[in-house]
Design a protein around this motif. Structure first.
Motif, PDB file in Angstrom:
ATOM      1  N   UNK A 158     -13.090   9.605  -3.681  1.00  0.00           N
ATOM      2  CA  UNK A 158     -12.180  10.438  -2.637  1.00  0.00           C
ATOM      3  C   UNK A 158     -11.480   8.991  -2.072  1.00  0.00           C
ATOM      4  N   UNK A 159     -10.226   9.407  -1.612  1.00  0.00           N
ATOM      5  CA  UNK A 159      -9.381   8.605  -0.921  1.00  0.00           C
ATOM      6  C   UNK A 159      -9.077   8.819   0.431  1.00  0.00           C
ATOM      7  N   UNK A 160      -8.384   8.178   1.012  1.00  0.00           N
ATOM      8  CA  UNK A 160      -7.986   8.708   2.370  1.00  0.00           C
ATOM      9  C   UNK A 160      -6.538   8.519   2.548  1.00  0.00           C
ATOM     10  N   UNK A 161      -5.909   9.198   3.510  1.00  0.00           N
ATOM     11  CA  UNK A 161      -4.382   9.206   3.609  1.00  0.00           C
ATOM     12  C   UNK A 161      -3.653   7.959   3.204  1.00  0.00           C
ATOM     13  N   UNK A 162      -2.709   8.093   2.312  1.00  0.00           N
ATOM     14  CA  UNK A 162      -1.963   9.386   1.876  1.00  0.00           C
ATOM     15  C   UNK A 162      -2.487   9.980   0.404  1.00  0.00           C
ATOM     16  N   UNK A 163      -3.684   9.273   0.055  1.00  0.00           N
ATOM     17  CA  UNK A 163      -4.269   9.837  -1.254  1.00  0.00           C
ATOM     18  C   UNK A 163      -5.495  10.568  -1.049  1.00  0.00           C
ATOM     19  N   UNK A 164      -5.621  11.827  -1.572  1.00  0.00           N
ATOM     20  CA  UNK A 164      -6.746  12.528  -1.787  1.00  0.00           C
ATOM     21  C   UNK A 164      -7.717  12.141  -2.680  1.00  0.00           C
ATOM     22  N   UNK A 165      -7.513  11.849  -3.769  1.00  0.00           N
ATOM     23  CA  UNK A 165      -8.296  11.627  -4.761  1.00  0.00           C
ATOM     24  C   UNK A 165      -7.842  10.583  -5.706  1.00  0.00           C
ATOM     25  N   UNK A 166      -8.485   9.456  -6.231  1.00  0.00           N
ATOM     26  CA  UNK A 166      -8.432   8.638  -7.363  1.00  0.00           C
ATOM     27  C   UNK A 166      -9.369   8.754  -8.261  1.00  0.00           C
ATOM     28  N   UNK A 167      -8.563   8.786  -9.550  1.00  0.00           N
ATOM     29  CA  UNK A 167      -9.418   8.982 -10.821  1.00  0.00           C
ATOM     30  C   UNK A 167      -9.215   7.635 -11.627  1.00  0.00           C
ATOM     31  N   UNK A 168     -10.215   6.876 -11.746  1.00  0.00           N
ATOM     32  CA  UNK A 168     -10.115   5.451 -12.467  1.00  0.00           C
ATOM     33  C   UNK A 168     -10.753   5.345 -13.815  1.00  0.00           C
ATOM     34  N   UNK A 169      -9.824   5.056 -14.565  1.00  0.00           N
ATOM     35  CA  UNK A 169     -10.364   4.522 -16.052  1.00  0.00           C
ATOM     36  C   UNK A 169     -10.490   3.156 -16.241  1.00  0.00           C
ATOM     37  N   UNK A 170     -11.766   2.625 -16.196  1.00  0.00           N
ATOM     38  CA  UNK A 170     -12.091   1.242 -16.184  1.00  0.00           C
ATOM     39  C   UNK A 170     -11.871   0.594 -17.266  1.00  0.00           C
ATOM     40  N   UNK A 171     -11.676   1.254 -18.629  1.00  0.00           N
ATOM     41  CA  UNK A 171     -11.521   0.661 -19.836  1.00  0.00           C
ATOM     42  C   UNK A 171      -9.922   0.343 -19.937  1.00  0.00           C
TER      43      UNK A 171
END
Length: 414
Positions: free
Chosen positions: A142-155
């Motif tokens: 979960x992010x906070x304003x202005x980004x709702x959600x972050x999806x990370x690809x560590x590779x």
DNA sequence: CAGGCATCATTCCAACTGAC
DNA sequence: GTCAGTTGGAATGATGCCTG
């Protein structure tokens, strides 16, 4: 020098550093994983696209979430054949619509401030488990304003910044049997009509969920499926659906069949399909019965307000979402070196009613940054000038539009 | 001309933030 | 820590346009 990189409001590295974990509860994970596992099996055995089963499954999870708020009040008495109390989520008796009658009974949506946060977090919890089952090496935060959600690809060190607009298609009503109620009307003993009545048997009687099922004669029949007793623990419905899925091998198929019909009805506004009146955003009853109440101001009550639309389908939300994605892109992509930044709209279902008019013409927009304010054509830039997608993806279970290989690889739920 | 819909405006609620 | 001010999401209300 003033440039977009100097904008202080939003810094991707800082946003990632202050990300919030999903912190799912055990009962949430248990139900979510059961839905996904059975969904993958059902997709193979019944030939239903996994993406549609996942879309339906999201509503099932949201039902468990919404049922946390069930109280003694908000129930509607229905006197038809075997009398029941129903706890609906649209403003009509959920049993009588199946013989074409509207009886106004206020629905029980969560308060306005609660819907967004709950749908967003549960979509993330669900997606995280889906990625695990599909062996995608992605972490959802979960992010906070202005980004709702972050999806990370560590590779690959990709970071998707998503604007989330999620809401359920349908929350099935709850039901408990009750004895026939009488009262005096004009000094004469009569059977009571539809009305709101407190449910006093919540703590000692079993609760049922009303599930419409398509019978052989292509008409709906109503199943009241036992959820057991409502426990004081607010995860009771998560546990009840988990037990139900594990104990009844047909339940998920029944639910998915219902959901697909309801989604079709929602998409084309098929008022003749009774389950349409259980979906959010179904609007005014038609034909409107003589006894249907007026609103306090002008006009009439609706079964479910047309603006209470499904997924990312509310027009105001689409427009807000487009702005957020543009902002995330411009402020997030230009001067971020720590990550390969992607941007997307993310929902449970696509904008079934409004996609063509509001999004189709924008889905292939690309942009770049021209502080000189004079550029007229691509050739005016140096030849290796970067060009960015407005949407790397417009993502949902029911339809995905992607302009990015990494997103296409990871958000393929077929 | 009424009904349905999109849009614009307002209200309410809850979470967050910064000052103390 | 508390409290006031700010902010965002959703519901609710009003208006105007289009259509049958």
């Amino acid at each position: 020098m003033l440039g977009v990189g100097d904008v202080p409001e939003f810094d991707v590295a800082e946003a990632f550093a202050t990300r919030q974990p999903l912190s799912p509860k055990t009962s949430e994970l248990s139900l979510v994983n059961e839905v996904i596992l059975q969904g993958m099996r059902l997709s193979k055995s019944a030939g239903i696209p996994l993406s549609e089963i996942l879309a339906a499954g999201y509503d099932l999870i949201l039902m468990a979430e919404y049922y946390k708020d069930v109280t003694n009040t908000g129930w509607g008495y229905c006197p038809e054949h075997s009398p029941h109390l129903f706890y609906p989520y649209t403003n009509t008796c959920p049993r009588c619509i199946f013989h074409g009658e509207f009886h106004f009974t206020p629905g029980n949506k969560p308060g306005s401030g609660r819907i967004g946060e709950r749908t967003r977090r549960l979509l993330c919890v669900y997606l995280q488990q889906i990625f695990l089952h599909l062996s995608k090496p992605l972490d959802v935060y979960l992010g906070s304003e202005p980004v709702d959600v972050m999806i990370h690809d560590p590779q690959k060190n990709c970071l998707l910044l998503a604007e989330v607009k999620a809401s359920p298609l349908c929350t099935l009503p709850l039901a408990t049997p009750t004895s026939r109620l009488t009262g005096k009307i004009d000094e004469e003993v009569m059977e009571l009509p539809h009305q709101e009545i407190p449910n006093t048997s919540l703590s000692n009687e079993n609760i049922f969920v009303l599930l419409p099922r398509m019978g052989d004669s292509s008409s709906w029949t109503i199943d009241l499926i036992d959820l057991g007793k409502m426990e004081s623990d607010d995860s009771w419905a998560y546990d009840a659906f988990d037990r139900l899925l594990k104990g009844n091998v047909h339940f998920l198929k029944w639910f998915v069949d219902f959901w697909r019909s309801a989604f079709d009805a929602y998409s084309i506004r098929d008022t003749m399909n009774s389950v349409f009146w259980l979906t959010n955003g179904c609007g005014q009853p038609s034909p409107r019965p003589a006894h249907w109440p007026r609103r306090a101001g002008s006009g009439y009550e609706s079964v479910s307000d047309g603006k209470t639309s499904v997924g990312m389908d509310r027009t105001d939300d689409i427009k807000k979402g487009i702005y957020q994605v543009l902002k995330l892109g411009v402020e997030g992509k230009l001067n971020t070196h720590e990550f390969d930044v992607k941007t997307a709209l993310l929902s449970n279902v696509h904008a079934a009613r409004h996609y063509e008019e509001y999004l189709a013409s924008l889905q292939d927009i690309v942009w770049t940054w021209d502080p000189s304010g004079t550029v007229k054509k691509a050739g005016d830039f140096e030849s290796d000038k970067s060009i960015y997608n407005l949407f790397d993806g417009i993502l949902s279970f029911t339809r995905n539009v992607t302009r990015d290989e990494w997103i296409a690889d990871n958000f393929n739920f077929k």
